[in-house]
Design a protein around this motif. Structure first.
Motif, short mmCIF file in Angstrom:
data_model
loop_
_atom_site.label_atom_id
_atom_site.label_comp_id
_atom_site.label_asym_id
_atom_site.label_seq_id
_atom_site.Cartn_x
_atom_site.Cartn_y
_atom_site.Cartn_z
N LEU A 1 13.44 5.31 -10.76
CA LEU A 1 12.70 4.09 -11.00
C LEU A 1 11.74 4.20 -12.18
CD1 LEU A 1 11.80 3.08 -7.33
CD2 LEU A 1 13.59 2.10 -8.77
N GLY A 2 11.67 5.40 -12.77
CA GLY A 2 10.76 5.58 -13.89
C GLY A 2 9.33 5.85 -13.45
N ILE A 3 9.15 6.34 -12.23
CA ILE A 3 7.83 6.76 -11.75
C ILE A 3 7.81 8.28 -11.86
CG2 ILE A 3 6.23 6.82 -9.80
CD1 ILE A 3 7.56 4.23 -8.82
N LEU A 4 7.06 8.78 -12.81
CA LEU A 4 7.13 10.19 -13.16
C LEU A 4 5.85 10.93 -12.79
CD1 LEU A 4 8.80 9.91 -16.68
CD2 LEU A 4 9.89 10.05 -14.43
N GLY A 5 6.02 12.17 -12.35
CA GLY A 5 4.88 13.02 -12.09
C GLY A 5 4.51 13.17 -10.63
N GLY A 6 5.17 12.43 -9.75
CA GLY A 6 4.82 12.57 -8.33
C GLY A 6 5.30 11.41 -7.51
N ILE A 7 4.78 11.34 -6.29
CA ILE A 7 5.19 10.31 -5.34
C ILE A 7 4.40 9.02 -5.56
CG2 ILE A 7 5.75 12.08 -3.64
CD1 ILE A 7 3.30 11.05 -2.00
N SER A 8 4.77 7.99 -4.85
CA SER A 8 4.03 6.73 -4.83
C SER A 8 3.19 6.65 -3.57
CB SER A 8 4.99 5.54 -4.87
OG SER A 8 5.75 5.55 -6.05
N ILE A 9 2.08 5.95 -3.66
CA ILE A 9 1.24 5.68 -2.50
C ILE A 9 1.63 4.31 -1.99
CG2 ILE A 9 -1.12 5.48 -1.65
CD1 ILE A 9 -0.27 8.30 -2.61
N LEU A 10 2.25 4.29 -0.80
CA LEU A 10 2.97 3.12 -0.31
C LEU A 10 2.40 2.60 1.00
CD1 LEU A 10 6.59 4.47 -0.85
CD2 LEU A 10 5.33 2.97 -2.38
N GLY A 11 2.93 1.46 1.41
CA GLY A 11 2.65 0.91 2.74
C GLY A 11 2.15 -0.51 2.67
N THR A 12 2.73 -1.36 3.50
CA THR A 12 2.26 -2.75 3.59
C THR A 12 1.52 -3.02 4.89
OG1 THR A 12 4.42 -3.39 4.46
CG2 THR A 12 4.09 -3.63 2.10
N THR A 13 1.79 -2.23 5.92
CA THR A 13 1.09 -2.41 7.19
C THR A 13 0.20 -1.21 7.52
OG1 THR A 13 2.84 -1.38 8.53
CG2 THR A 13 3.03 -3.75 8.09
N GLY A 14 0.43 -0.09 6.85
CA GLY A 14 -0.29 1.13 7.16
C GLY A 14 0.38 1.98 8.21
N ILE A 15 1.38 1.43 8.89
CA ILE A 15 2.04 2.13 9.99
C ILE A 15 3.48 2.45 9.61
CG2 ILE A 15 2.84 1.92 12.39
CD1 ILE A 15 0.41 0.15 12.92
N VAL A 16 3.90 3.68 9.91
CA VAL A 16 5.30 4.07 9.74
C VAL A 16 6.00 3.87 11.07
CG1 VAL A 16 6.89 5.96 9.26
CG2 VAL A 16 4.77 5.75 7.94
N VAL A 17 6.98 2.97 11.10
CA VAL A 17 7.78 2.76 12.31
C VAL A 17 8.99 3.68 12.23
CG1 VAL A 17 9.11 1.10 13.65
CG2 VAL A 17 7.03 0.36 12.46
N PRO A 18 9.17 4.58 13.20
CA PRO A 18 10.27 5.54 13.12
C PRO A 18 11.63 4.88 12.94
CG PRO A 18 8.77 6.15 14.87
CD PRO A 18 8.34 4.78 14.40
N TYR A 19 12.37 5.39 11.98
CA TYR A 19 13.74 4.97 11.71
C TYR A 19 13.85 3.49 11.34
CZ TYR A 19 14.95 9.52 13.52
OH TYR A 19 15.03 10.88 13.70
N SER A 20 12.75 2.88 10.90
CA SER A 20 12.85 1.51 10.40
C SER A 20 13.48 1.50 9.02
CB SER A 20 11.46 0.87 10.32
OG SER A 20 10.69 1.48 9.30
N CYS A 21 13.42 2.65 8.33
CA CYS A 21 14.01 2.80 6.99
C CYS A 21 13.43 1.81 5.99
CB CYS A 21 15.54 2.65 7.06
SG CYS A 21 16.32 3.87 8.15
N SER A 22 12.22 1.35 6.25
CA SER A 22 11.60 0.36 5.37
C SER A 22 11.39 0.92 3.97
CB SER A 22 10.28 -0.12 5.96
OG SER A 22 9.40 0.96 6.17
N ALA A 23 11.05 2.21 3.86
CA ALA A 23 10.82 2.79 2.54
C ALA A 23 12.12 2.80 1.73
CB ALA A 23 10.26 4.20 2.67
N TRP A 24 13.24 3.12 2.38
CA TRP A 24 14.53 3.14 1.67
C TRP A 24 14.88 1.73 1.20
CZ3 TRP A 24 18.66 7.15 3.16
CH2 TRP A 24 19.76 7.08 2.28
N ILE A 25 14.71 0.76 2.06
CA ILE A 25 15.04 -0.62 1.70
C ILE A 25 14.13 -1.10 0.58
CG2 ILE A 25 15.05 -2.99 2.55
CD1 ILE A 25 16.03 -1.81 5.26
#
Length: 383
Positions: free
Chosen positions: A182-206
């Motif tokens: 995606l052209g994001i270089l040097g590390g990871i992104s700081i993500l999240g729209t709800t603050g909660i990771v729902v197991p196996y929702s695969c929201s990050a992949w989508i």
């Protein structure tokens, strides 16, 4: 001095989602917000709240224990760190140490974000952040701004600060994400729209699929390929000569690609993948994961009949152990089951696109990467 603490957790760690029995987790954005809140509080009071409580966009109020803390520069700079707990989700950032350093800025400066070591920088257009900006997404930025304002109001601060977010080993972690493509270089992104990771929702992949489409469109790409894996990706490149930023790591999420391209069209979409997975798309499944859809040998038998299979061959296909066996049986009798699956998958994709101005072609491969079925490009209303 730095105070490194043992067993950093967030309150509620181990809490289960009632409908799955799986533990939820916290996004990198929630962790960065908590670290920001602790660090800025320390700048104004001299003490780090531990645990530190934040308010998520939907009103939840988790508390996070600090993994490290430090006041320096005669109280003008503070650093707080939190270990990300992704719960039971197989998240590549699980266990990552999210560090936030907050520095006081001159009055009127507002809140300024910086990418520290392990956090990426945006280098291509098409993302929800400008080129040159740290890869701290809009919702986490707003969460951090809101909490800075709350801390300032509570303790008499001005709220003019620089927030530098860093992630230990983030550049290494990012190699397992979409960021380089995606052209994001040097590390990871700081993500999240709800603050909660729902197991196996695969929201990050989508979400990465969507950002991939956005980057391709911003780069002027008119032809993209959604591929189920690295082998099909190599085949799509060999067939169409597509550049890296036109490749979408679709995985099992055919529906995510098609629905987003429907709203954000490109001239042409190639769908490339293993024969068995694309037979599921042909049968109308948009999630191709083995836990959520199965190869329907009866459906393959019907396709074989349409392709000229006699009753004996159709029965053998219906009784086959695997999709590959069904394909092999048909190939031995001259029935083009691979092409039939590709054409039917193309037509299913067009149905999901609902008349969007996108032409679709499909490539089916076997496990060795050999093309076993193709359907040529077709657009809305057969164009």
């Amino acid at each position: 001095m730095t105070d490194v603490k043992a067993e950093p957790t967030a309150s509620g760690r181990g809490a289960q989602l009632a409908h799955t029995g799986l533990r939820h987790g916290w996004t990198t954005g929630a962790c960065a917000t908590a670290a920001t809140t602790a660090a800025y509080t320390a700048l104004l009071t001299g003490d780090f709240p531990d645990p530190v409580t934040i308010t998520l966009p939907k009103g939840q109020t988790p508390a996070f224990a600090l993994a490290a803390e430090e006041l320096r520069d005669e109280g003008r700079t503070a650093m707080a760190a939190i270990v990300k707990d992704a719960g039971d989700d197989p998240d590549v950032t699980h266990g990552a140490l999210i560090r936030v350093t907050v520095r006081v800025l001159p009055p009127g400066s507002g809140v300024v974000f910086r990418a520290g070591p392990g956090v990426g920088t945006v280098t291509r257009p098409g993302l929800p952040l400008a080129v040159g900006e740290p890869a701290v997404n809009p919702v986490p930025r707003q969460m951090m701004r809101d909490h800075v304002a709350e801390v300032a109001a509570r303790h008499g601060g001005a709220g003019d600060v620089e927030i530098e977010v860093s992630v230990d080993h983030g550049e290494e972690i990012a190699r397992s994400t979409w960021n380089p493509r995606l052209g994001i270089l040097g590390g990871i992104s700081i993500l999240g729209t709800t603050g909660i990771v729902v197991p196996y929702s695969c929201s990050a992949w989508i979400d990465s699929i969507r950002r991939g489409v956005d980057v391709a469109r911003a780069a002027g790409r008119t032809h993209v390929a959604g591929c189920t894996g690295s082998t099909s990706e190599k085949v799509a490149v060999a067939v169409h000569g597509l550049p890296e930023d036109a490749l979408l790591d679709m995985g099992d999420f055919a529906g995510a690609v098609l629905k987003y391209v429907r709203r954000h069209p490109v001239d042409r979409l190639t769908v490339a993948g293993g024969f068995a997975k694309l037979s599921k798309l042909a049968a109308g499944h948009l999630d191709l994961h083995s836990a959520r859809s199965q190869v329907d040998k009866g459906f393959l038998a019907e396709l074989a009949r349409r392709g000229g299979a006699d009753a004996e061959l159709a029965a053998a296909v219906a009784a086959a152990n695997t999709g590959l066996e069904a394909l092999t049986l048909c190939a031995a009798r001259g029935v083009p089951l691979g092409d039939l699956v590709a054409a039917t998958a193309r037509d299913e994709a067009l149905a999901v696109l609902r008349g969007a101005p996108v032409a679709v072609d499909v490539i089916c491969i076997d496990r060795a990467g050999t093309i076993v079925g193709r359907a040529e490009s077709r657009g809305p209303a057969g164009r």
